[in-house]
Design a protein around this motif. Structure first.
Motif: not given
Lengths: 245, 373
Positions: A104-112, B175-182
């Motif tokens: 979640g904190s990483l956001g889209w596409i970025k890898r851990p 869970y994916t949804k709660t992390l803010g992903f569409n």
């Protein structure tokens, strides 16, 4: 007062078809409490959490996290779903699942990267599962799986934790370990909200409680409101539970 | 078969077909893994059947048999079918298997109706559309292989770019949804590429067998690994292997239809994987089970003997075999195995523990009590 309100819910109403599952819920949860949500089956306990987290779209109502809409405050909130909600035969390891908490904190596409991996390892250690990090998740016991789910939420490094029946199907040792982690979270100033089924342990584990049965029956400190009157209102029958003091 | 491999370098058509079926195997294996892990195995079957009317309509509109145009039609009707399935499951109380069955038979029936209608047309051009029913790899052109390769390349890039999102979505969508992903976007992306993979395979494998092409490599791959990345890689390898081997077999024997042979090869890979996988395979699981049982039987028999011997001053004092007869798990075979290990000596109808047997039994006890603590 409003500044230390972790969660504020107004007029929340949820319906799956015609019948409302939750009706006009107003709820204020202060910061730093360890709160149980109790109520009979079908009372809407899980639904309440899911509606707060935006998994289910409510018919009406609003949810504020620290005074702002939930969508803007996502990073402050972590979620532990019911253990049975996923397929534990999924091809992945305990470490990988916990690492998902950092996505979640990483956001889209970025890898851990290193930082996220360290976070995940620390979370695994916190729940005493570091030795099992490379274990395939289907080869974990029910209690260990629950701890992995808890670690995933801890890796989110949030301020508010919502947990859906974290004690379901775990043995006494794991229950003890989990409640100690929850209490440690509270000591660290976090807010923890738990859907709970075992009324006997409410006074021992929690300091706040919300009675729910489609409508909100009562909410407050365990000391003040965990009594026969509210139990009867919620469960419909006279509940004889040993209440502290 | 060796003839096939020498022909591979000389025969242009065969090379095109082999390359085509290999690429098809790769994309089907990759995206099939997603379908299997999302428990949407039957979705592939419904989508491939739903694609049939699209092919017929595309032909009716354009009058061409160019495969790219026809597959575009298949893609559109496949997507329409998919969204109907999603719509039915989310808007009504019907379960997904019912929705799949409804859409599958409705679209397939309509497709067959259109095909027979086309065949009655006074037009010489209509022949050959029925190849999409069971597939006809021999009609693959170089341009078809290029199309497949480009689409496979694109889906591989998308897979790598959205790897993290796909993985978490497959495991725990809420869970994916709660992390803010569409999650809707990720879901549609995955479904879209599954539909594309199916449509690409229609010319080669056909509407009826296409779902096997999608599921078999993935189901086989799951048996060999507990890592998502390796599973998808293995599924692609198994898919390519099935494609090439199937083509080789059908080219080596006249008149064997390629699509069904590819599907049979893929199913054989599944069968072998189900039996011989070291961790999840039936064979090794059964062997481990029997081995454990044998070990336990021996341990318990030894422990029983220890109990009898324990009160005697002389631990190697012989006892009659008959006193063991009522003990569940004791057989002549276990006794023999214990003697072979040097834990017991048998003289006539009497047995006695050896010193080694006594010590082993004693250790069993201490280990057991440690487990109980």
């Amino acid at each position: 007062m409003s500044s230390n309100l972790a969660v504020k819910i107004d007029d929340l109403t949820v319906a799956y078809n015609y019948k409302p599952v939750l009706w006009d819920i107003d709820l204020e949860i202060p910061e730093g409490v360890l709160m149980a949500i109790v109520g009979p089956n079908g009372a809407g306990k899980s639904t309440l959490i899911k509606a707060i987290l935006g998994i289910i779209k409510p018919i009406a109502g609003s949810v504020a996290i620290y005074g702002k809409p939930y969508k803007k405050q996502r990073s402050l909130v972590a979620y532990v779903p019911q253990k049975g909600s996923v397929d534990w035969d999924f091809p992945t390891t305990a470490f990988d699942v916990v690492l998902m908490g950092t996505y979640g904190s990483l956001g889209w596409i970025k890898r851990p990267g290193q930082k996220q991996k360290k976070q995940a390892l620390e979370a695994l250690e916190q729940v005493g599962m570091l030795a099992f990090k490379n274990r395939q998740i289907s080869q974990l016991s029910g209690g260990q799986q629950q701890r992995v789910f808890l670690a995933r939420a801890l890796a989110q490094n949030a301020s508010i934790y919502f947990m859906d029946e974290p004690f379901q199907g775990v043995d006494a040792t794991t229950e003890r370990a989990i409640i100690n982690i929850l209490k440690a979270l509270r000591e660290a100033g976090k807010t923890v909200i738990v859907v709970h089924h075992d009324l006997q342990t409410v006074p021992e584990y929690f300091d706040w409680v919300t009675f729910l049965n489609v409508k909100k029956i009562a909410t407050g400190t365990v000391k003040n409101i965990f009594n026969d009157d509210n139990l009867t209102k919620t469960y419909g029958i006279n509940y004889k539970v040993a209440v502290n003091e | 078969m060796t003839e096939y491999f020498s022909m591979l370098f000389t025969d242009y058509t065969l090379r095109t077909i082999s390359l085509g079926t290999a690429v098809l195997g790769i994309i089907c294996g990759m995206l099939g893994s997603f379908a299997v892990l999302r428990k949407q195995s039957l979705l592939g079957d419904a989508i491939s059947h739903a694609a049939l009317p699209g092919i017929a309509i595309a032909f009716l509109i354009t009058g061409t048999k160019d495969s790219t145009i026809l597959l575009l039609g298949a893609l559109v009707s496949g997507l329409v079918g998919t969204f109907w399935i999603r719509g039915i499951t989310s808007k009504t109380h019907l379960k997904s298997d019912t929705a799949l069955g409804l859409v599958l038979s409705l679209f397939f029936g309509f497709g067959i109706l259109l095909l027979t209608f086309i065949q009655k047309q006074p037009n010489a051009n209509q022949a050959g559309l029925d190849k999409y029913l069971f597939g006809q790899a021999a009609t693959l052109l170089e341009s078809d292989v290029w199309l497949m390769s480009i689409v496979t390349g694109i889906s591989l890039i998308v897979l790598l770019v959205f790897w993290k999102e796909f993985k978490i979505m497959l495991f725990d969508a809420e869970y994916t949804k709660t992390l803010g992903f569409n999650t809707n976007f990720i879901d549609i992306l995955i479904t879209f590429f599954i539909v594309v993979a199916i449509v690409l395979g229609l010319q080669t494998v056909g509407v009826v067998l296409m779902s096997a092409m999608l599921l078999a490599p993935a189901a086989a791959a799951r048996q060999w690994t507990n890592s998502l990345g390796i599973m998808i890689f293995l599924a692609a390898v198994f898919g390519a292997f099935s494609g090439v081997t199937g083509t080789a077999i059908s080219a080596s024997y006249d008149n064997l239809s390629t699509g069904p042979v590819i599907v049979l090869v893929a199913s054989s890979v599944v069968l072998i994987s189900f039996i011989f996988s070291p961790t999840r395979g039936l064979l090794f699981r059964e062997i481990r089970f029997l081995q454990n049982r044998k070990d336990l039987e021996q341990d318990k028999t030894l422990a029983f003997m220890y109990n009898i011997v324990f009160n005697h001053e002389n631990i190697t004092h012989p006892h009659n075999i008959r006193i063991l007869n009522n003990f569940q798990g004791f057989t002549k075979k276990t006794l023999q195995q214990l003697e072979d290990k040097g834990l017991v000596t048998i003289t006539g109808q009497e047995w006695s523990l050896t010193k080694k047997g006594f010590d082993t039994a004693q250790n069993l006890y201490t280990n057991q009590s440690m487990v109980n603590e």
